[in-house]
Design a protein around this motif. Structure first.
Motif, PDB file in Angstrom:
ATOM      1  N   LYS A 146      71.610  49.582 -73.908  1.00  0.00           N
ATOM      2  CA  LYS A 146      73.071  49.615 -73.803  1.00  0.00           C
ATOM      3  C   LYS A 146      73.694  48.628 -74.791  1.00  0.00           C
ATOM      4  O   LYS A 146      73.193  47.520 -74.984  1.00  0.00           O
ATOM      5  N   SER A 184      76.487  46.842 -74.709  1.00  0.00           N
ATOM      6  CA  SER A 184      77.034  45.599 -74.166  1.00  0.00           C
ATOM      7  C   SER A 184      77.117  45.703 -72.646  1.00  0.00           C
ATOM      8  O   SER A 184      77.151  46.791 -72.073  1.00  0.00           O
ATOM      9  N   ASP A 185      77.150  44.548 -72.000  1.00  0.00           N
ATOM     10  CA  ASP A 185      77.361  44.481 -70.553  1.00  0.00           C
ATOM     11  C   ASP A 185      78.756  43.970 -70.216  1.00  0.00           C
ATOM     12  O   ASP A 185      79.026  43.592 -69.064  1.00  0.00           O
ATOM     13  N   ARG A 186      79.635  43.940 -71.200  1.00  0.00           N
ATOM     14  CA  ARG A 186      81.014  43.510 -70.971  1.00  0.00           C
ATOM     15  C   ARG A 186      81.928  44.728 -71.076  1.00  0.00           C
ATOM     16  O   ARG A 186      81.829  45.516 -72.023  1.00  0.00           O
ATOM     17  N   GLU A 202      84.397  44.645 -63.807  1.00  0.00           N
ATOM     18  CA  GLU A 202      82.977  44.681 -63.489  1.00  0.00           C
ATOM     19  C   GLU A 202      82.667  45.939 -62.684  1.00  0.00           C
ATOM     20  O   GLU A 202      83.458  46.355 -61.835  1.00  0.00           O
ATOM     21  N   THR A 220      75.736  50.910 -59.313  1.00  0.00           N
ATOM     22  CA  THR A 220      75.078  51.827 -60.250  1.00  0.00           C
ATOM     23  C   THR A 220      74.413  52.937 -59.443  1.00  0.00           C
ATOM     24  O   THR A 220      73.741  52.672 -58.440  1.00  0.00           O
TER      25      THR A 220
END
Length: 494
Positions: A3, A5-7, A138, A142
């Protein structure tokens, strides 16, 4: 694929989530410092001139050299802006108003504010938007398939499961300040225009001074920004502005097109908007959908189409007719005029392209062909000039055209003539231009025989009420030949 980014950023918070298909688009975010444009009235030239005059350096030539502009421009700014506004007196001295304005401007520049500029991680382009904050969100959870779930509205329990657009993107080089300023100015324009229309989603959106900015960090950070594909009355579908300044983002729509073309899963999520006919639709809905599909094909498959004037209109008409005929089942009634119109539209596409060649690569001499030539003279010339592309039958076909018609096709400003003289004129004239597109074609690619066949079909059925009708298979074959030919041509002029 890992992925990006996680932001995650979502500028449509507080229950304003659009009704459509959501996605997360990868971006690089540049953090900059910029003065708040709402707190100053001076532009760069005005401020510099006032500052230099206040510092005891009033010479217009020296000021012009400092600013890199003409002396006359400095005199114009002084006489038409600074003095009429009461910032300079008639002797060129700062008034109290001018001095106060200059001091306030200096205070503003000492108190810079943070701004964020977004660089598309897929295309590498800077978005024409600027944000004054980061709207982080956020995921709530999932799914078992790895899909991210976000809470869109806690009161109603409405959840969003956006499609995550993946990409492999190395960290870009820092954009030049000039490029960054342009993006910020475009963002300012968008905010201003939306405020004038009363359509700003974010009432706190503010403009920034693009002439004095600086990077906070040398490196950008990665993030995903929420976007939605939604219904649109004029374009059938559109993309929301990820920064929520305007209702739609034309700057991102093309990239979504291309991403859907290359990603079947993403295209499947957008099938409601692109490429899938509803079971029941009105005539108006059908035409809007076909227009959207044609837009998709044009963006994705016909790069450089804007190089040839009017080609997108003619090709669009052909593609819409083609799609309508494709969707007509074998058991459905097929109107012969729909088949005939495809032939007509195909010929218009060719005429448009050959007319463009004659405009871009004109004949350097009016005597490239003689009006008193006989048929054998035209045929002999075509045998030499068209030996790389023309079959014996093609030469015999084109040799029947009167020399005057070929001359008129080449020299007339409006090229008001039919396809065959246009083709012949281009064959005659290509010899004078080393960069002429015809030279780049092979015989199979140029396919003059196929083009002349389409012209002949139109003459027999579509043009003269002969009673002959074009069937569906022939019409679709002609459409395919034409669109492939245009794609090849556009590739030759890149």
């Amino acid at each position: 694929m890992e992925k990006f980014s996680d932001r995650y950023l979502n500028y449509f918070a507080d229950g304003r989530i659009p009704r459509g298909k959501s996605f997360l688009w990868p971006v690089w975010v540049w953090e900059v410092l910029a003065p708040d444009s709402t707190r100053t009235k001076l532009n760069l030239f005005q401020r510099t001139i006032l500052g230099l005059i206040n510092a005891g350096r009033p010479n217009p030539e020296e000021i012009a050299e400092w600013l890199g502009i003409e002396k006359e421009m400095v005199l114009y700014i002084i006489a038409c802006q600074l003095q009429p506004n009461g910032w300079l007196d008639k002797n060129g001295k700062l008034t109290e108003t001018g001095l106060g304005l200059l001091e306030n401007d200096l205070d503003v520049r000492r108190s810079l504010t943070t701004a964020y500029v977004f660089q598309d991680a897929i295309s590498g382009k800077l978005w024409p938007r600027v944000a004054h904050s980061l709207s982080d969100v956020e995921p709530e959870s999932t799914t078992s398939k790895g899909t991210l779930v976000f809470m869109a509205n806690r009161e109603t329990g409405w959840q969003e499961e956006p499609y995550v657009v993946q990409c492999q993107s190395s960290q870009p080089e820092r954009p030049p300040i000039r490029t960054l300023c342009k993006a910020i100015q475009q963002g300012n324009n968008a905010i201003h225009n939306q405020k004038v229309r009363g359509e700003v989603f974010d009432t706190t959106a503010q403009e920034f001074r693009p002439d004095e900015i600086d990077y906070i960090d040398e490196k950008p950070f990665k993030a995903y920004v929420f976007g939605w594909v939604i219904d649109d009355k004029t374009q059938y579908w559109t993309v929301t502005d990820p920064i929520a300044i305007s209702s739609s983002a034309d700057y991102l729509r093309k990239d979504v097109f291309l991403q859907a073309q290359n990603n079947r899963v993403f295209a499947g999520r957008l099938s409601k908007f692109i490429g899938q006919a509803p079971e029941k639709e009105t005539w108006e809905e059908m035409n809007r959908r076909l227009a959207a599909e044609v837009d998709f094909k044009t963006f994705a498959n016909f790069k450089n189409i804007e190089r040839i004037p009017n080609l997108s209109d003619y090709l669009g008409a052909l593609l819409r007719r083609e799609q309508l005929l494709i969707e007509t089942g074998d058991d459905d009634y097929i109107r012969f005029e729909d088949c005939d119109d495809i032939i007509t539209q195909a010929q218009k596409v060719y005429e448009c392209c050959f007319k463009w060649m004659l405009d871009e690569w004109p004949s350097p001499s009016k005597s490239f062909i003689k009006n008193n030539w006989k048929r054998d003279d035209v045929r002999n010339a075509l045998e030499v000039l068209g030996e790389h592309w023309l079959s014996a039958n093609d030469i015999e076909n084109l040799a029947n055209i009167k020399p005057g018609s070929i001359h008129y096709a080449a020299m007339s400003e409006d090229h008001s003539t039919s396809l065959r003289p246009l083709i012949a004129a281009c064959i005659f004239i290509q010899q004078y231009h080393e960069e002429h597109p015809l030279i780049k074609f092979t015989a199979d690619e140029l396919a003059i025989s196929s083009i002349l066949r389409i012209a002949n079909i139109r003459n027999e059925s579509a043009a003269h009420a002969s009673g002959k009708k074009t069937d569906k298979e022939i019409a679709l074959e002609c459409a395919k030949i034409t669109t492939q030919w245009v794609e090849i041509l556009l590739g030759k002029i890149e």
